[in-house]
Write a protein that holds these residues in place. Structure first.
Motif, mmCIF file in Angstrom:
data_model
loop_
_atom_site.group_PDB
_atom_site.id
_atom_site.type_symbol
_atom_site.label_atom_id
_atom_site.label_comp_id
_atom_site.label_asym_id
_atom_site.label_seq_id
_atom_site.Cartn_x
_atom_site.Cartn_y
_atom_site.Cartn_z
ATOM 1 N N ILE A 1 49.253 36.345 35.970
ATOM 2 C CA ILE A 1 48.029 36.058 34.887
ATOM 3 C C ILE A 1 48.336 37.278 33.844
ATOM 4 O O ILE A 1 48.754 38.300 34.156
ATOM 5 N N PRO A 2 47.650 36.843 32.868
ATOM 6 C CA PRO A 2 48.117 38.063 31.580
ATOM 7 C C PRO A 2 47.165 39.249 32.036
ATOM 8 O O PRO A 2 45.767 39.154 31.748
ATOM 9 N N ALA A 3 47.557 40.259 31.898
ATOM 10 C CA ALA A 3 46.795 41.563 31.995
ATOM 11 C C ALA A 3 46.021 41.647 30.709
ATOM 12 O O ALA A 3 44.797 42.454 30.768
ATOM 13 N N ALA A 4 46.387 41.320 29.538
ATOM 14 C CA ALA A 4 45.764 41.399 28.246
ATOM 15 C C ALA A 4 44.328 40.588 28.363
ATOM 16 O O ALA A 4 43.362 41.231 27.943
ATOM 17 N N TRP A 5 44.482 39.484 29.210
ATOM 18 C CA TRP A 5 42.987 38.661 29.371
ATOM 19 C C TRP A 5 42.106 39.677 30.060
ATOM 20 O O TRP A 5 41.019 39.629 29.804
ATOM 21 N N LEU A 6 42.502 40.132 31.327
ATOM 22 C CA LEU A 6 41.877 40.757 32.337
ATOM 23 C C LEU A 6 41.069 42.080 31.369
ATOM 24 O O LEU A 6 39.925 42.411 31.567
ATOM 25 N N ILE A 7 42.069 42.793 30.639
ATOM 26 C CA ILE A 7 41.578 43.892 29.814
ATOM 27 C C ILE A 7 40.469 43.574 28.865
ATOM 28 O O ILE A 7 39.504 44.255 28.652
ATOM 29 N N ASP A 8 40.834 42.340 28.241
ATOM 30 C CA ASP A 8 39.904 41.909 27.105
ATOM 31 C C ASP A 8 38.396 41.713 27.878
ATOM 32 O O ASP A 8 37.467 42.082 27.408
ATOM 33 N N GLN A 9 38.605 40.899 28.999
ATOM 34 C CA GLN A 9 37.290 40.491 29.674
ATOM 35 C C GLN A 9 36.636 41.639 29.968
ATOM 36 O O GLN A 9 35.645 41.628 30.598
ATOM 37 N N LYS B 1 52.047 45.689 33.221
ATOM 38 C CA LYS B 1 52.977 44.646 33.757
ATOM 39 C C LYS B 1 51.735 43.265 33.910
ATOM 40 O O LYS B 1 50.592 43.888 34.112
ATOM 41 N N ASN B 2 52.171 42.140 33.638
ATOM 42 C CA ASN B 2 51.321 41.009 33.930
ATOM 43 C C ASN B 2 51.275 40.962 35.390
ATOM 44 O O ASN B 2 52.304 40.861 36.204
ATOM 45 N N PRO B 3 50.100 40.992 36.203
ATOM 46 C CA PRO B 3 50.182 41.041 37.583
ATOM 47 C C PRO B 3 50.383 39.661 38.099
ATOM 48 O O PRO B 3 50.184 38.557 37.390
ATOM 49 N N VAL B 4 50.762 39.647 39.316
ATOM 50 C CA VAL B 4 51.189 38.344 40.032
ATOM 51 C C VAL B 4 50.356 38.466 41.476
ATOM 52 O O VAL B 4 50.188 39.535 42.200
ATOM 53 N N ILE B 5 49.268 37.331 41.392
ATOM 54 C CA ILE B 5 48.422 37.392 42.678
ATOM 55 C C ILE B 5 48.725 36.216 43.397
ATOM 56 O O ILE B 5 49.447 35.144 43.030
ATOM 57 N N THR B 6 48.099 36.025 44.630
ATOM 58 C CA THR B 6 48.178 34.774 45.292
ATOM 59 C C THR B 6 47.525 33.603 44.704
ATOM 60 O O THR B 6 46.303 33.735 44.013
ATOM 61 N N SER B 7 48.050 32.451 45.017
ATOM 62 C CA SER B 7 47.327 31.113 44.707
ATOM 63 C C SER B 7 45.940 31.108 45.048
ATOM 64 O O SER B 7 44.996 30.661 44.314
ATOM 65 N N GLN B 8 45.512 31.591 46.329
ATOM 66 C CA GLN B 8 44.072 31.627 46.698
ATOM 67 C C GLN B 8 43.099 32.529 45.860
ATOM 68 O O GLN B 8 42.263 32.139 45.377
ATOM 69 N N HIS B 9 43.811 33.533 45.513
ATOM 70 C CA HIS B 9 43.011 34.583 44.956
ATOM 71 C C HIS B 9 42.812 33.920 43.380
ATOM 72 O O HIS B 9 41.650 34.097 43.003
ATOM 73 N N TYR B 10 43.812 33.510 42.874
ATOM 74 C CA TYR B 10 43.659 32.898 41.399
ATOM 75 C C TYR B 10 42.763 31.863 41.528
ATOM 76 O O TYR B 10 41.822 31.797 40.656
ATOM 77 N N GLN B 11 42.597 30.857 42.601
ATOM 78 C CA GLN B 11 41.632 29.787 42.668
ATOM 79 C C GLN B 11 40.142 30.571 42.702
ATOM 80 O O GLN B 11 39.416 29.926 41.957
ATOM 81 N N SER B 12 40.154 31.461 43.402
ATOM 82 C CA SER B 12 38.749 32.031 43.616
ATOM 83 C C SER B 12 38.177 32.801 42.264
ATOM 84 O O SER B 12 37.116 32.492 41.734
#
Ligand SMILES: Cc1cc2nc3c(=O)[nH]c(=O)nc-3n(C[C@H](O)[C@H](O)[C@H](O)COP(=O)(O)OP(=O)(O)OC[C@H]3O[C@@H](n4cnc5c(N)ncnc54)[C@H](O)[C@@H]3O)c2cc1C
Length: 337
Positions: A271-279, A241-252
């Motif tokens: 955030i897109p899980a595909a982006w994380l896996i790609d990176q 699934k695409n994970p949902v994180i806190t806004s603070q975590h996203y900013q950092s």
């Protein structure tokens, strides 16, 4: 009711995993379903409910009854000039139903074109694609309680739909067999073209004005380009699934990775899980007989002779590396059996 023994499930799951069911049956009516549930109850056997097998990962042989739901049929139960309520058998193929709705001029499911699987499984993870989820057209469903064989109606509220989630993935997990689903479709469709390249693709395919067929064809075209065909390469679509994180975590994370995409969701950021896996360097990686798809890193694939445990191992290794690099937990979308 015909019960098969020591039955290979290889052709009944889109990963193409060759695990066996101690017993297997396919039911085509409520009566056959109740008979099969009684039979397994008398024998004290666990029951696994199977649809099209496009969202399951078989990790072992199943020492019980695998029950495939093959209940068919479509019936209009109510309609006016604006809307129609149509009840569909759980064993109907999802895309065939989408095509049928389009042929009748009923809007609402065209963005969900070409999603594999059955109508009965669609509410379980609230299937979604291209800006639409089944919850947008869902009216109610009829299910049988696996223990009591009692028939129950679940309305929209009772299904408690969420992102790739519903009551049937949480409190109701493994407790019910969905037999019929009723949809509310529109006779005056409003097209949802905002997602991705749907509108451009529609024009490229020669459709000047939007129509149900134009939208369906554009989405089917994009999906065929992006996703591997399970008939050629075993897979179950998006594995995580695409994970949902806190806004603070996203900013950092955004400070460290400026290209990180994100969409406000439920008070946090999705955030897109595909982006994380790609990176994370996983895209296109082969892991023996299984691997990560070369175009779509969210899709894990079986090159042919892979086992469910190989896919579990690969998915856990990916999750651990994403946790370490980004501090984000990936949750599987696919059901592990
Ligand atoms: C190439 C590909 C692309 C995909 N794209 C998408 C997508 O865009 N969006 C999306 O949301 N999903 C997508 N999926 C996932 C999958 O298509 C859906 O989850 C689909 O609804 C699964 O249907 P199924 O009949 O194959 O379910 P199965 O895999 O057979 O079962 C899935 C789960 O539902 C349960 N179940 C099945 N039928 C019933 C029933 N009648 N009653 C009770 N429980 C039942 C099973 O026990 C199991 O836990 C994709 C899969 C593939 C292979």
């Amino acid at each position: 009711m015909q019960i098969r023994e020591n039955f290979s499930l290889r052709h009944l799951n889109t990963f193409g995993l060759d695990q066996r069911a101690r017993f297997f049956t396919e039911v085509h009516s409520l009566e056959q379903l109740k008979e099969a549930l009684n039979w397994s109850k008398e024998k004290g056997l666990p029951v696994w409910i199977l649809g099209g097998g496009s969202n399951v990962l078989l990790t072992k042989d199943l020492e019980g009854l695998v029950l495939k739901v093959g209940i068919k049929g479509r019936e209009v139960i109510e309609e006016n000039e604006l809307e129609v309520l149509v009840t569909v058998g759980a064993g109907e193929n999802w895309h065939e139903f989408v095509r049928f709705a389009i042929s009748q001029g009923w809007g609402g499911v065209e963005n969900l074109s070409l999603i594999p699987g059955t109508v009965g499984a669609a509410p379980i993870q609230n299937i979604g694609a291209y800006g639409v989820e089944i919850k947008d057209v869902f009216h109610r469903l009829e299910a049988i309680d696996k223990d009591s064989a009692e028939s129950l109606i679940f309305d929209h509220e009772a299904c408690a739909f969420g992102y790739r989630d519903s009551f049937f993935k949480r409190e109701g997990r493994n407790r019910y067999v969905i037999c019929y689903v009723t949809f509310k479709l529109s006779k005056t469709p409003v097209y949802n073209l905002s997602y991705g390249t749907v509108e451009e693709t529609m024009h490229e395919l020669g459709h000047v004005e939007p129509s149900l067929i134009a939208v369906s064809e554009a989405i089917s075209f994009i999906r065929r380009q992006k996703l591997p065909d399970p008939a050629k390469l075993g897979n179950a679509g998006s594995f995580f699934k695409n994970p949902v994180i806190t806004s603070q975590h996203y900013q950092s994370l955004k400070e460290k990775y400026p290209t990180l995409p994100g969409f406000p969701f439920d008070g946090g950021m999705k955030i897109p899980a595909a982006w994380l896996i790609d990176q994370g360097g996983w895209k296109g990686k082969r892991w023996g007989t299984v691997g990560v798809h070369e175009r779509q890193p969210l899709v894990l694939v079986n090159y042919g002779s892979g086992k469910g445990r190989d896919i579990v191992h690969l998915s856990q290794t990916i999750s651990n590396s994403i946790k370490e690099k980004f501090g984000v937990l990936l949750e599987a979308e696919v059901n592990h059996w």
